[in-house]
Design a protein around this motif. Structure first.
Motif, PDB file in Angstrom:
ATOM      1  N   GLU A  67      11.722 -18.567  43.613  1.00  0.00           N
ATOM      2  CA  GLU A  67      11.190 -19.867  43.179  1.00  0.00           C
ATOM      3  C   GLU A  67      10.336 -19.697  41.924  1.00  0.00           C
ATOM      4  O   GLU A  67      10.398 -20.504  40.991  1.00  0.00           O
ATOM      5  N   ARG A  68       9.526 -18.646  41.908  1.00  0.00           N
ATOM      6  CA  ARG A  68       8.670 -18.376  40.757  1.00  0.00           C
ATOM      7  C   ARG A  68       9.518 -18.102  39.516  1.00  0.00           C
ATOM      8  O   ARG A  68       9.226 -18.593  38.424  1.00  0.00           O
ATOM      9  N   ASN A  69      10.582 -17.346  39.685  1.00  0.00           N
ATOM     10  CA  ASN A  69      11.472 -17.040  38.561  1.00  0.00           C
ATOM     11  C   ASN A  69      12.095 -18.311  37.993  1.00  0.00           C
ATOM     12  O   ASN A  69      12.223 -18.465  36.776  1.00  0.00           O
TER      13      ASN A  69
ATOM     14  N   ASN B 288       7.781  -8.123  30.134  1.00  0.00           N
ATOM     15  CA  ASN B 288       6.469  -8.436  29.573  1.00  0.00           C
ATOM     16  C   ASN B 288       6.564  -9.861  29.023  1.00  0.00           C
ATOM     17  O   ASN B 288       6.928 -10.082  27.865  1.00  0.00           O
ATOM     18  N   LEU B 289       6.281 -10.829  29.861  1.00  0.00           N
ATOM     19  CA  LEU B 289       6.491 -12.236  29.519  1.00  0.00           C
ATOM     20  C   LEU B 289       5.520 -12.715  28.446  1.00  0.00           C
ATOM     21  O   LEU B 289       5.844 -13.626  27.684  1.00  0.00           O
TER      22      LEU B 289
ATOM     23  N   ARG C 111      19.688 -14.199  29.536  1.00  0.00           N
ATOM     24  CA  ARG C 111      19.247 -13.852  30.887  1.00  0.00           C
ATOM     25  C   ARG C 111      18.848 -15.109  31.660  1.00  0.00           C
ATOM     26  O   ARG C 111      19.197 -15.268  32.838  1.00  0.00           O
ATOM     27  N   ILE C 112      18.117 -15.988  30.991  1.00  0.00           N
ATOM     28  CA  ILE C 112      17.710 -17.234  31.646  1.00  0.00           C
ATOM     29  C   ILE C 112      18.926 -18.098  31.955  1.00  0.00           C
ATOM     30  O   ILE C 112      19.044 -18.661  33.051  1.00  0.00           O
ATOM     31  N   SER C 113      19.852 -18.201  30.996  1.00  0.00           N
ATOM     32  CA  SER C 113      21.042 -19.035  31.185  1.00  0.00           C
ATOM     33  C   SER C 113      21.919 -18.535  32.324  1.00  0.00           C
ATOM     34  O   SER C 113      22.613 -19.330  32.970  1.00  0.00           O
ATOM     35  N   HIS C 114      21.888 -17.230  32.586  1.00  0.00           N
ATOM     36  CA  HIS C 114      22.684 -16.655  33.669  1.00  0.00           C
ATOM     37  C   HIS C 114      21.878 -16.492  34.955  1.00  0.00           C
ATOM     38  O   HIS C 114      22.291 -15.774  35.860  1.00  0.00           O
ATOM     39  N   GLN C 115      20.743 -17.181  35.017  1.00  0.00           N
ATOM     40  CA  GLN C 115      19.897 -17.213  36.215  1.00  0.00           C
ATOM     41  C   GLN C 115      19.481 -15.819  36.684  1.00  0.00           C
ATOM     42  O   GLN C 115      19.356 -15.555  37.880  1.00  0.00           O
ATOM     43  N   GLU C 116      19.252 -14.916  35.735  1.00  0.00           N
ATOM     44  CA  GLU C 116      18.817 -13.576  36.092  1.00  0.00           C
ATOM     45  C   GLU C 116      17.298 -13.524  36.228  1.00  0.00           C
ATOM     46  O   GLU C 116      16.584 -14.383  35.721  1.00  0.00           O
ATOM     47  N   SER C 117      16.815 -12.496  36.904  1.00  0.00           N
ATOM     48  CA  SER C 117      15.375 -12.342  37.083  1.00  0.00           C
ATOM     49  C   SER C 117      14.721 -11.933  35.767  1.00  0.00           C
ATOM     50  O   SER C 117      15.225 -11.058  35.053  1.00  0.00           O
ATOM     51  N   ILE C 118      13.597 -12.556  35.451  1.00  0.00           N
ATOM     52  CA  ILE C 118      12.845 -12.189  34.247  1.00  0.00           C
ATOM     53  C   ILE C 118      11.420 -11.751  34.584  1.00  0.00           C
ATOM     54  O   ILE C 118      10.635 -11.454  33.691  1.00  0.00           O
TER      55      ILE C 118
ATOM     56  N   ALA D   6      10.773 -21.355  38.099  1.00  0.00           N
ATOM     57  CA  ALA D   6       9.726 -22.113  37.404  1.00  0.00           C
ATOM     58  C   ALA D   6       9.419 -21.526  36.033  1.00  0.00           C
ATOM     59  O   ALA D   6       9.292 -22.247  35.036  1.00  0.00           O
ATOM     60  N   VAL D   7       9.305 -20.195  35.965  1.00  0.00           N
ATOM     61  CA  VAL D   7       8.989 -19.550  34.693  1.00  0.00           C
ATOM     62  C   VAL D   7      10.154 -19.686  33.717  1.00  0.00           C
ATOM     63  O   VAL D   7       9.965 -19.929  32.523  1.00  0.00           O
ATOM     64  N   SER D   8      11.379 -19.547  34.218  1.00  0.00           N
ATOM     65  CA  SER D   8      12.561 -19.708  33.373  1.00  0.00           C
ATOM     66  C   SER D   8      12.621 -21.110  32.788  1.00  0.00           C
ATOM     67  O   SER D   8      12.937 -21.290  31.602  1.00  0.00           O
ATOM     68  N   GLU D   9      12.313 -22.107  33.603  1.00  0.00           N
ATOM     69  CA  GLU D   9      12.276 -23.493  33.105  1.00  0.00           C
ATOM     70  C   GLU D   9      11.240 -23.640  32.008  1.00  0.00           C
ATOM     71  O   GLU D   9      11.465 -24.305  30.992  1.00  0.00           O
ATOM     72  N   GLY D  10      10.072 -23.004  32.195  1.00  0.00           N
ATOM     73  CA  GLY D  10       9.028 -23.077  31.186  1.00  0.00           C
ATOM     74  C   GLY D  10       9.453 -22.451  29.871  1.00  0.00           C
ATOM     75  O   GLY D  10       9.200 -22.995  28.797  1.00  0.00           O
ATOM     76  N   PHE D  11      10.109 -21.306  29.941  1.00  0.00           N
ATOM     77  CA  PHE D  11      10.583 -20.654  28.721  1.00  0.00           C
ATOM     78  C   PHE D  11      11.705 -21.432  28.061  1.00  0.00           C
ATOM     79  O   PHE D  11      11.814 -21.463  26.834  1.00  0.00           O
TER      80      PHE D  11
END
Length: 216
Positions: free
Chosen positions: A46-48, A174-175, A163-170, A50-55
């Motif tokens: 879930e956190r991944n 180092n965000l 990575r974000i587009s393929h729903q991978e973990s980020i 949310a952060v992916s959406e933010g990026f």
């Protein structure tokens, strides 16, 4: 007034259903990070999200700003349909042809602005590989910068975006560096736009390494 949502109950039935739907393979990075705790793994997932959406929102701003400044510069330096008059790579030329095909399928007129809007982030990253195009024209878009100064971070953002587009973990990245890189590129195009992007971003208030949002 919005009624707050009740805390979610991570029952065994719920966890089993989610794990089956997402698959053990997809959850593996999160299970490793949570030492096999499936509830914690789902919360990390879930956190991944949310952060992916933010990026995604600030990458969206960068992509539009980048393509507009490139198009504006090359239109002034060469012609509005500059993409037909410069030596593009095979990859970029294929992208232009595909953009034209998509526009025709929609029954729209083939205008330069429509073609430019149809081209994806990969095209705009690839165009900075062409040294002659940079030396002759594109450097005007980034005064005082070398080609690698722009190409290297743009290509890094392209890979991150994929990575974000393929729903991978980020989450293991180092965000903070990813955020700074994107904001630096936007500021190179427009400091005002960078300030606006930073202010409206959901990521702006988060300490990206230690205080990411989650359902906990």
């Amino acid at each position: 007034m919005v009624t707050p949502m009740a805390p979610f109950d991570y029952t065994q039935q719920f966890v089993d259903g989610v794990v089956a739907s997402l698959s053990e393979d997809r959850l593996t990075p999160y299970l490793l990070q949570s030492k096999g705790d499936r509830v914690k793994a789902i919360k990390l997932y879930e956190r991944n999200i949310a952060v992916s959406e933010g990026f995604y929102s600030i990458i969206h701003i960068l992509e539009i700003a980048l393509r507009n400044t490139v198009h504006r510069t090359l239109s002034k330096q060469i012609a509005e349909e500059w993409f037909d008059q410069v030596g593009l790579s095979a990859f970029s030329a294929k992208n232009v042809a595909k953009a034209r095909e998509n526009i025709r399928k929609r029954g729209k007129d083939l205008t330069a602005s429509r073609i430019v809007a149809e081209l994806g982030f990969g095209f705009w990253a690839d165009i900075f590989r062409v040294n002659g195009l940079w030396m002759n024209h594109l450097h005007h878009a980034f005064p005082g910068r070398q080609r690698k100064d722009i190409h290297v971070p743009v290509d890094a953002v392209r890979k991150f975006r994929n990575r974000i587009s393929h729903q991978e973990s980020i989450l293991a990245r180092n965000l903070s560096d990813d955020y700074a890189r994107i904001m630096w590129l936007i500021a190179e195009i427009s400091p005002e736009t960078a300030q606006w992007a930073d202010r409206q971003s959901r990521l702006q208030a988060w300490h990206l390494e230690t205080d990411l949002p989650s359902s906990t």
